[in-house]
Design an enzyme around this catalytic site. Structure first.
Site, PDB file in Angstrom:
ATOM      1  N   TRP A 104      -7.835  -3.504  -2.439  1.00  0.00           N
ATOM      2  CA  TRP A 104      -6.603  -2.284  -2.736  1.00  0.00           C
ATOM      3  C   TRP A 104      -6.393  -1.754  -4.164  1.00  0.00           C
ATOM      4  CZ3 TRP A 104      -3.529  -2.399   1.022  1.00  0.00           C
ATOM      5  CH2 TRP A 104      -3.005  -2.831   1.718  1.00  0.00           C
ATOM      6  N   ASP A 178      -0.589  -3.662 -10.024  1.00  0.00           N
ATOM      7  CA  ASP A 178       0.114  -3.495  -9.408  1.00  0.00           C
ATOM      8  C   ASP A 178      -0.248  -4.958  -8.881  1.00  0.00           C
ATOM      9  OD1 ASP A 178       0.597  -4.231  -5.893  1.00  0.00           O
ATOM     10  OD2 ASP A 178      -1.912  -3.038  -5.169  1.00  0.00           O
ATOM     11  N   LYS A 202       4.685 -10.533  -0.167  1.00  0.00           N
ATOM     12  CA  LYS A 202       3.523 -11.723  -0.801  1.00  0.00           C
ATOM     13  C   LYS A 202       4.133 -12.815  -0.558  1.00  0.00           C
ATOM     14  CE  LYS A 202       0.959  -8.329   0.620  1.00  0.00           C
ATOM     15  NZ  LYS A 202       0.534  -7.269   0.203  1.00  0.00           N
TER      16      LYS A 202
HETATM   17  C1  PLP Z   1      -0.020  -5.854   0.161  1.00  0.00           C
HETATM   18  C2  PLP Z   1      -0.476  -5.317  -0.652  1.00  0.00           C
HETATM   19  C3  PLP Z   1      -0.175  -3.941  -0.558  1.00  0.00           C
HETATM   20  C4  PLP Z   1      -0.132  -2.491  -0.168  1.00  0.00           C
HETATM   21  O1  PLP Z   1       1.519  -3.278   0.727  1.00  0.00           O
HETATM   22  P1  PLP Z   1       2.122  -2.449   1.495  1.00  0.00           P
HETATM   23  O2  PLP Z   1       3.632  -2.672   1.622  1.00  0.00           O
HETATM   24  O3  PLP Z   1       1.652  -2.642   3.371  1.00  0.00           O
HETATM   25  O4  PLP Z   1       2.338  -1.104   0.886  1.00  0.00           O
HETATM   26  C5  PLP Z   1      -0.966  -3.179  -2.085  1.00  0.00           C
HETATM   27  N1  PLP Z   1      -1.497  -3.861  -3.164  1.00  0.00           N
HETATM   28  C6  PLP Z   1      -1.614  -4.768  -3.330  1.00  0.00           C
HETATM   29  C7  PLP Z   1      -2.599  -5.545  -3.890  1.00  0.00           C
HETATM   30  C8  PLP Z   1      -0.934  -5.644  -2.022  1.00  0.00           C
HETATM   31  O5  PLP Z   1      -0.848  -7.269  -1.490  1.00  0.00           O
END
Ligand code: PLP
Length: 365
Positions: A104, A178, A202
């Site tokens: 990511w 993030d 998530k």
């Molecule tokens: C799932 C995830 C993303 C991507 O999320 P989207 O909703 O598909 O844009 C980005 N960063 C992390 C850490 C993730 O777990």
């Protein structure tokens, strides 16, 4: 047979929340409408939005000088929206620093390069992302617009168990994190960050909702090409109502926040998450039949990648798991093997059932 869903995302939600949503589906609180059918500016939905914002701020003790924004686009869209909002702070061309700890953060880096200079200040790619690079190895640029980290790498399974220090570790630049896959799983000192963001699917609720917490002084620097709907200042000035927000996803997230408060809040969830992760990792460590690849002090409490020593058994492992109600254990295609995601909504009983199956499969193989 109970079903336990180990999906990395969209992921398991608390059963109580799904039941409440089902009960309220056709008629929310006597309004005669489903939440999906309400005007986002009507008093019914406004009361949902306000309660959801208030509960989230309470759960994470968000300081008053941070705006909480509800957006669309997911964390992948934020990868562009972040430089579009922050790279203008230092005059162009700006440099932003990134720490590369897995899939990511690699994606974040690639996207940011379209908007500013990117200095990858540290990377664990050479060790296949098995650990977070030690803080004293970070090589920051002299005056970065911001420093970006991904505090839980959902695919690779590494998690920060420390908070970088703005003076010592980021050259006084705002820290941008993030937190998509572990937000609300542990206590966080929001004041250490300039921006915290994440997709909801998530550990919070359904896909379609993106949360951004941004410190007031960082607003108002969007690059000229930034779409208005993604200019954090415009979104903040309109209290996340500049465009139609993802109303149903906000409603479900709000029910999850109420559920978290009934469980005892984030500190209690952290206690449970530590216990759940320990149960699983302790078993994986106790046998050579299964392997893990992440340094023990960097292991994610949320996403646990593991491998069968004999990969020829993968299919048999997954079909046996499914028969026992243990779903979505297949690892991400870029990593292979297995991955158990054990977010807030996964009860300890689910991890106990997984460990029982790990033992059973090992002894029958
Ligand atoms: C799932 C995830 C993303 C991507 O999320 P989207 O909703 O598909 O844009 C980005 N960063 C992390 C850490 C993730 O777990």
């Amino acid at each position: 047979m109970p079903i336990y869903n180990f999906s990395a995302g969209p992921a398991v939600l608390p059963q109580e929340v799904l039941q409440q949503a089902a009960a309220e589906m056709l008629d929310w609180h006597g309004s005669g409408m489903s939440v999906m059918e309400m005007s986002h500016r009507g008093k019914e939905f406004m009361s949902i939005l306000e309660a959801t914002q208030r509960d989230f701020r309470e759960l994470l003790a968000v300081p008053a000088n941070y705006k909480l924004l509800f957006l669309q686009g997911g964390a992948i869209a934020e990868n562009a929206i972040i430089p579009m909002n922050l790279a203008g702070r230092k005059g162009q061309p700006a440099t932003a620093d990134y720490i590369n700890t897995g899939s990511w953060s690699s994606k974040s880096i690639k996207e940011a390069k379209r908007y500013c200079n990117v200095n990858v200040a540290a990377s664990s790619e050479a060790v296949h992302f098995a650990r977070i690079p030690a803080r004293d190895s970070w090589r920051l640029s002299p005056d970065p617009a911001y420093v970006h980290i991904c505090t839980n790498e959902t695919i690779d399974g590494v998690e920060y168990h420390f908070t970088p220090d703005v003076a010592a570790d980021t050259n006084n630049a705002p820290l941008v994190a993030d937190m998509s896959s572990h937000i609300l799983s542990r206590v966080v000192d929001v004041s250490k960050y300039g921006v915290i963001y994440g997709g909801a699917q998530k550990n919070i609720g359904p896909a379609g909702l993106t949360l951004v917490m941004v410190r007031d002084d960082l607003l108002g620097n969007a690059l000229p090409g930034c779409p208005s709907a993604f200019d954090w200042k415009i979104v903040a000035d309109n209290d996340s109502m500049y465009n139609t927000p993802p109303t149903y996803a906000i409603y479900i997230a709000g029910l999850v926040f109420q559920w978290l408060k009934r469980q005892g809040g984030v500190a209690e969830m952290e206690r449970r998450n530590i216990a759940k992760a320990a149960l699983l990792y302790d078993y994986l460590d106790s046998t050579d039949f299964y392997r893990t690849k992440i340094a023990s002090d960097c292991r994610s409490r949320m996403n646990v990648p593991f491998f069968l020593s004999d990969e020829a058994l993968n299919e048999a492992f997954l079909s046996g798991a499914k028969e026992r109600g243990l779903l979505q254990l297949k690892g991400h295609k870029s990593v292979g093997g297995m991955r158990a995601s054990i977010y807030n909504a996964m009860p300890i009983e689910g991890v106990q059932a997984l460990v029982a199956y790990l033992k059973e499969f090992e002894h029958s193989a």
